[in-house]
Scaffold this active site. Structure first.
Site, mmCIF file in Angstrom:
data_model
loop_
_atom_site.group_PDB
_atom_site.id
_atom_site.type_symbol
_atom_site.label_atom_id
_atom_site.label_comp_id
_atom_site.label_asym_id
_atom_site.label_seq_id
_atom_site.Cartn_x
_atom_site.Cartn_y
_atom_site.Cartn_z
ATOM 1 N N TYR A 141 30.014 92.218 35.303
ATOM 2 C CA TYR A 141 29.391 91.404 35.062
ATOM 3 C C TYR A 141 30.224 90.284 34.703
ATOM 4 O O TYR A 141 30.649 90.064 33.490
ATOM 5 C CB TYR A 141 28.375 91.882 34.382
ATOM 6 N N ASP A 237 37.989 88.661 31.064
ATOM 7 C CA ASP A 237 36.378 88.415 30.702
ATOM 8 C C ASP A 237 36.471 89.613 29.830
ATOM 9 O O ASP A 237 35.589 90.487 29.835
ATOM 10 C CB ASP A 237 35.466 88.545 31.200
ATOM 11 N N LYS A 265 29.365 87.523 22.509
ATOM 12 C CA LYS A 265 28.958 88.403 21.978
ATOM 13 C C LYS A 265 29.476 88.417 20.055
ATOM 14 O O LYS A 265 29.264 88.369 18.719
ATOM 15 C CB LYS A 265 28.685 90.346 22.080
HETATM 16 C C1 LIG Z 1 31.403 91.212 30.682
HETATM 17 C C2 LIG Z 1 30.076 90.465 30.437
HETATM 18 N N1 LIG Z 1 30.219 88.636 30.953
HETATM 19 C C3 LIG Z 1 29.530 88.323 30.223
HETATM 20 C C4 LIG Z 1 28.403 87.906 30.125
HETATM 21 C C5 LIG Z 1 27.510 87.270 30.214
HETATM 22 O O1 LIG Z 1 27.153 86.816 28.275
HETATM 23 P P1 LIG Z 1 25.997 86.619 28.371
HETATM 24 O O2 LIG Z 1 24.746 87.320 27.963
HETATM 25 O O3 LIG Z 1 26.015 85.609 26.600
HETATM 26 O O4 LIG Z 1 25.540 85.384 28.604
HETATM 27 C C6 LIG Z 1 28.248 89.139 29.243
HETATM 28 C C7 LIG Z 1 27.036 90.226 29.291
HETATM 29 O O5 LIG Z 1 26.399 90.812 29.287
HETATM 30 C C8 LIG Z 1 29.435 90.718 29.788
HETATM 31 O O6 LIG Z 1 29.380 91.636 29.045
#
Ligand SMILES: Cc1ncc(COP(=O)(O)O)c(C=O)c1O
Length: 419
Positions: A141, A237, A265
């Protein structure tokens, strides 16, 4: 007012009663928990019930809730003005923490969310390589931007992603290629069929969004080699793993350097943040130095920067030893309990993040394996934990987290889980 009344009111004014779908607890089929406050390893619901928290702000809390230094930094910043709207020294300090912690990062740009950081990284990769396609992995994700909202490919031949949301035309994901995680042969095949067209290989180096899955020996190294050979960028990511599995994220743990890194995060210590960083040659394409646009009213917000700084400055090598010890003990206790709910539960864990799957002893190394986990067993396991005062993320496809503050509750947890 009690939880059930708040939920009734919520359903009248918030879509589905929530602001993010997983909070509706639909996949575990129980009533959503309504939280009122949090301290250390505990969260308290609207009825005053205490839970040991394994959601931990979806991985954004690493020290513990309302940790003293973090609270002090936030209060001080609010007194000094929490929205300035122009450059402020705190942004520079947090950017310096990122470049010190991540060897592959020379320059950074802050955003307001992980979603925006990955969106910007993809835009940068496309501009740098002058190519269109992005290769991602099933079950990862990367936030909710249109072209990355795919979980699986249409078929193993085309490898083109299928949008997993309505409102996203097929054309928008037509340049998103999806292959199974931990399968370097599929990556090679995809790059052969789309030779010279792939701008980036984008992945969670330790996926957390199909539940936790670990990269197999050599997988990340091979992706690095393949990306170099094909002239595309490798984008990690690390929104979940950055500052979580090591101060320098999964890239420190596995010693593989990506071209671009996305963070979020933990970097914001529980406030909304995102960050994209990498080699200056690529990063300098961003406006105002280059032609790639990114902007944000709240990007680099001083309150977020202050809380992020107080958090990441508290992280030492000792912190990661504590997190490993707590993660191992909590993970083991949960695995032991899980065997009462399904045969051969499997624990995937890296430090303070983990997931228990019900796959009858079968290893979980990609999304297809994760999907084979028995949903009924997970539901019963989740319910039993909730009843004994342990709040796990209400979905099989999420990671559980512990914080430094959980070290004080490990014995209680082991006892209550029969460990
Ligand atoms: C690996 C990863 N990338 C991107 C995101 C998106 O982050 P946000 O919820 O701060 O937009 C998340 C959210 O859980 C994530 O787990």
């Amino acid at each position: 007012m009690g939880s059930s009344l708040v939920l009734e009111r919520a359903k009248r004014v918030l879509v589905g009663g929530v602001n993010s779908p997983v909070r509706a607890f639909r996949s575990v089929g129980s009533n959503p928990v309504v939280l009122a406050r949090a301290k250390g390893p505990f969260v308290y619901d609207q009825d005053g019930r205490r839970y040991i928290d394994l959601i931990c702000g979806w991985g954004s809390i690493i020290l513990g809730h309302a940790q003293d230094e973090v609270v002090a930094a936030a209060v001080e910043r609010i007194r000094e003005g929490h929205m300035l709207g122009l450059t402020c020294e705190l942004e520079v300090e947090l950017a310096e923490e990122v470049t010190k912690s991540f060897r592959s990062v020379e320059l950074v740009r802050f955003t307001n969310s992980g979603t925006e950081s990955v969106m910007t990284a993809v835009r940068l990769a496309r501009a740098y390589t002058k190519r269109k396609k992005v290769l991602v992995f099933e079950g990862c994700y990367h936030g909710h931007s249109d072209s990355l909202l795919v979980k699986e490919s249409r078929d193993p031949e085309s490898m083109i992603g299928v949008p997993f949301s309505a409102g996203i035309p097929d054309e928008v994901v037509a340049d998103t290629i999806v292959v199974p995680f931990n399968d370097v042969e599929s990556v090679r095949r995809a790059l052969r069929s789309h030779r010279g067209q792939v701008a980036a290989i984008l992945l969670e180096p330790i996926p957390a969004n199909m539940g936790v899955v670990t990269p197999e020996d050599g997988f990340l190294e091979e992706l690095r080699e393949v990306a170099d050979r094909e002239g595309c960028l490798l984008v990690f990511d690390e929104v979940v793993t950055g500052f979580r599995v090591a101060k320098g994220g999964a890239q420190e743990l596995y010693r593989v350097e990506p071209d671009l890194t996305c963070l979020g995060k933990v970097l914001g210590g529980g406030l909304p943040i995102g960050c994209v960083g990498g080699r200056s040659e690529v990063m300098r394409l961003l406006a105002p130095e280059g032609p790639v646009y990114h902007a944000g009213t709240f990007a680099g917000n001083p309150l977020v920067m202050a809380v992020g700084l107080a958090t990441v400055r508290s992280l030492s090598s000792g912190t990661y030893e504590v997190l490993e010890d707590v993660g191992r003990r909590v993970g083991d206790a949960l695995l032991k309990l899980a065997s009462g709910f399904g045969e051969g539960p499997v624990l995937n864990r890296v430090g303070s993040m983990f997931t228990v799957f019900f796959t009858r002893g079968r290893r979980v190394r990609n999304y297809r394996d994760a999907k084979s986990s028995d949903a009924g067993s997970f539901r019963a396991f989740f319910d039993a934990l909730l009843k004994s005062g342990v709040l796990m993320p209400p979905s099989q496809f999420e990671a559980s987290f512990v914080t430094v503050s959980h070290s004080e509750v490990v014995p209680e947890l082991e006892r209550s889980l029969g460990g």
